[in-house]
Design an enzyme around this catalytic site. Structure first.
Site, PDB file in Angstrom:
ATOM      1  CE1 TYR A   6      48.726 159.401  16.438  1.00  0.00           C
ATOM      2  CE2 TYR A   6      47.989 157.719  17.975  1.00  0.00           C
ATOM      3  CZ  TYR A   6      47.993 158.257  16.702  1.00  0.00           C
ATOM      4  OH  TYR A   6      47.270 157.658  15.708  1.00  0.00           O
ATOM      5  CD  GLU A 150      54.414 151.092  16.573  1.00  0.00           C
ATOM      6  OE1 GLU A 150      54.458 151.398  17.782  1.00  0.00           O
ATOM      7  OE2 GLU A 150      53.480 151.437  15.815  1.00  0.00           O
ATOM      8  CD  GLU A 156      48.858 146.525  20.288  1.00  0.00           C
ATOM      9  OE1 GLU A 156      48.740 147.423  19.447  1.00  0.00           O
ATOM     10  OE2 GLU A 156      49.254 146.722  21.454  1.00  0.00           O
ATOM     11  CG  ASP A 183      55.592 151.885  21.281  1.00  0.00           C
ATOM     12  OD1 ASP A 183      55.651 151.634  22.504  1.00  0.00           O
ATOM     13  OD2 ASP A 183      54.665 152.544  20.790  1.00  0.00           O
ATOM     14  CB  THR A 184      59.326 152.165  25.566  1.00  0.00           C
ATOM     15  OG1 THR A 184      58.217 153.050  25.747  1.00  0.00           O
ATOM     16  CG2 THR A 184      60.554 152.957  25.113  1.00  0.00           C
ATOM     17  CG  PHE A 185      53.015 149.341  25.393  1.00  0.00           C
ATOM     18  CD1 PHE A 185      52.620 149.186  26.711  1.00  0.00           C
ATOM     19  CD2 PHE A 185      52.336 148.630  24.405  1.00  0.00           C
ATOM     20  CE1 PHE A 185      51.565 148.337  27.043  1.00  0.00           C
ATOM     21  CE2 PHE A 185      51.281 147.794  24.728  1.00  0.00           C
ATOM     22  CZ  PHE A 185      50.886 147.639  26.050  1.00  0.00           C
ATOM     23  CG  HIS A 186      54.544 147.672  20.830  1.00  0.00           C
ATOM     24  ND1 HIS A 186      53.318 147.066  21.007  1.00  0.00           N
ATOM     25  CD2 HIS A 186      54.285 148.861  20.230  1.00  0.00           C
ATOM     26  CE1 HIS A 186      52.368 147.843  20.529  1.00  0.00           C
ATOM     27  NE2 HIS A 186      52.936 148.949  20.066  1.00  0.00           N
ATOM     28  CG  HIS A 209      55.666 155.814  19.129  1.00  0.00           C
ATOM     29  ND1 HIS A 209      54.463 155.292  18.690  1.00  0.00           N
ATOM     30  CD2 HIS A 209      55.823 156.995  18.469  1.00  0.00           C
ATOM     31  CE1 HIS A 209      53.920 156.111  17.797  1.00  0.00           C
ATOM     32  NE2 HIS A 209      54.729 157.145  17.644  1.00  0.00           N
ATOM     33  NE  ARG A 215      50.143 151.492  24.822  1.00  0.00           N
ATOM     34  CZ  ARG A 215      50.059 151.150  23.533  1.00  0.00           C
ATOM     35  NH1 ARG A 215      49.060 150.394  23.138  1.00  0.00           N
ATOM     36  NH2 ARG A 215      50.953 151.568  22.668  1.00  0.00           N
ATOM     37  CD  GLU A 244      51.304 154.937  19.996  1.00  0.00           C
ATOM     38  OE1 GLU A 244      50.658 154.905  18.950  1.00  0.00           O
ATOM     39  OE2 GLU A 244      52.104 154.032  20.325  1.00  0.00           O
TER      40      GLU A 244
END
Length: 294
Positions: A6, A150, A156, A183-186, A209, A215, A244
């Site tokens: 990104y 997503e 969030e 998304d692996t972070f979430h 993502h 992050r 990301e």
């Protein structure tokens, strides 16, 4: 699989010039650059042509990401807001089709970041979002774009927090262009098992993502990348893997993502970190799982 990043890894403003990163990501070993749809809100035909030509010249695939504002909320109970959101996505999707972009992902079924000072009506917003995403996803399909929803962490977003919820949502939308985005972070925050989440998404997974628990770029945290890559191969995922990472304080990006400490003391290392990370992911995601098990 194609590997991307990104643009906001290097930027502090969402609407920054993103064309200049096409050549950069190519030189660092990426196949894909993800741009923000914020760039497309007030862009001239000449600028669109330049962006498209540069991507073609560099042999770089473009994907698009977006965090809709409250006025672009497809889940809104205000019919005028929902109508405005449908019109907004109709215009954006036509621009993506022109740019030869076939993937858009993000919280594009609600808005971001959510204002939690207001009451939350998850059931009502879910139903309204399904109805309106169905309309937009049909347009996306006509434009040749996968409309990827997503799954966000609870801080969030509130409509889709797990892969299981996203699969149910996509099944209710029942339009081929509507896909699940993980998304692996979430996932690290919400899922009982990141592997099971990927397997649950299965063939409905349209975009993926990657980023560390903190992050940073993959390889600078605690994520089980070997297991993640193995799960992606199990479901036959062969689309884009887009990093990301967010490491820079300040500006719209830093404030919206809540970067309250400096995650990159030496900005001169941004490029090298990205280059090393994509090489690492290619290696881990393509090799036999047993070679990298922890």
């Amino acid at each position: 699989m194609k590997y991307g990043i990104y643009f906001a890894y290097w930027e502090k403003q969402w609407g920054a010039d993103q064309k200049k990163y096409i050549e950069k990501v190519k030189s660092l070993g990426f196949d894909t650059l993800e741009i923000s749809c914020a760039l497309l809100k007030n862009i001239s035909k000449t600028e669109l042509d330049d962006l498209k030509s540069e991507a073609k010249a560099q042999g770089v695939t473009l994907t698009a990401g977006y965090g809709p504002s409250a006025s672009e909320n497809l889940a809104s109970a205000d019919e005028n807001v929902a109508k405005n959101a449908i019109n907004f996505y109709t215009d954006i999707l036509k621009q993506l089709e022109y740019l030869d972009i076939h993937t858009i992902g993000g919280g594009i079924y609600s808005y971001w970041p959510v204002d939690y000072s207001k009451p939350i009506d998850k059931a009502g917003d879910w139903a309204r979002s399904v109805k309106n995403v169905r309309t937009v996803a049909k347009i996306a399909g006509e434009c040749g774009v996968d409309y990827c929803l997503e799954v966000l962490n609870r801080f969030e977003g509130y409509i889709l927090n797990t892969a299981k919820e996203a699969v149910q949502f996509v099944e209710e939308v029942d339009v081929p262009a509507a896909k699940v985005m993980l998304d692996t972070f979430h996932m690290n925050i919400e899922e009982d098992s990141m592997i099971d989440a990927i397997l649950t998404a299965g063939d409905k997974l349209g975009h993926f993502h990657v980023g560390e628990n903190n992050r940073r770029v993959p390889g600078k945290g605690t994520m089980p990348w070997a297991e993640i890559g193995h799960a992606l191969r199990r479901v036959g995922y062969d689309k884009n893997i887009v990093m990301e990472p967010f490491v820079l304080m300040g500006g719209e990006v830093g404030n919206d993502i809540k970067i309250w400490r400096n995650l990159c003391p030496d900005e001169s290392k941004l490029d090298q970190d990205a280059k090393n990370s994509v090489a690492y992911l290619r290696h881990v995601f393509s090799g036999p799982y047993s070679d990298y098990s922890l």
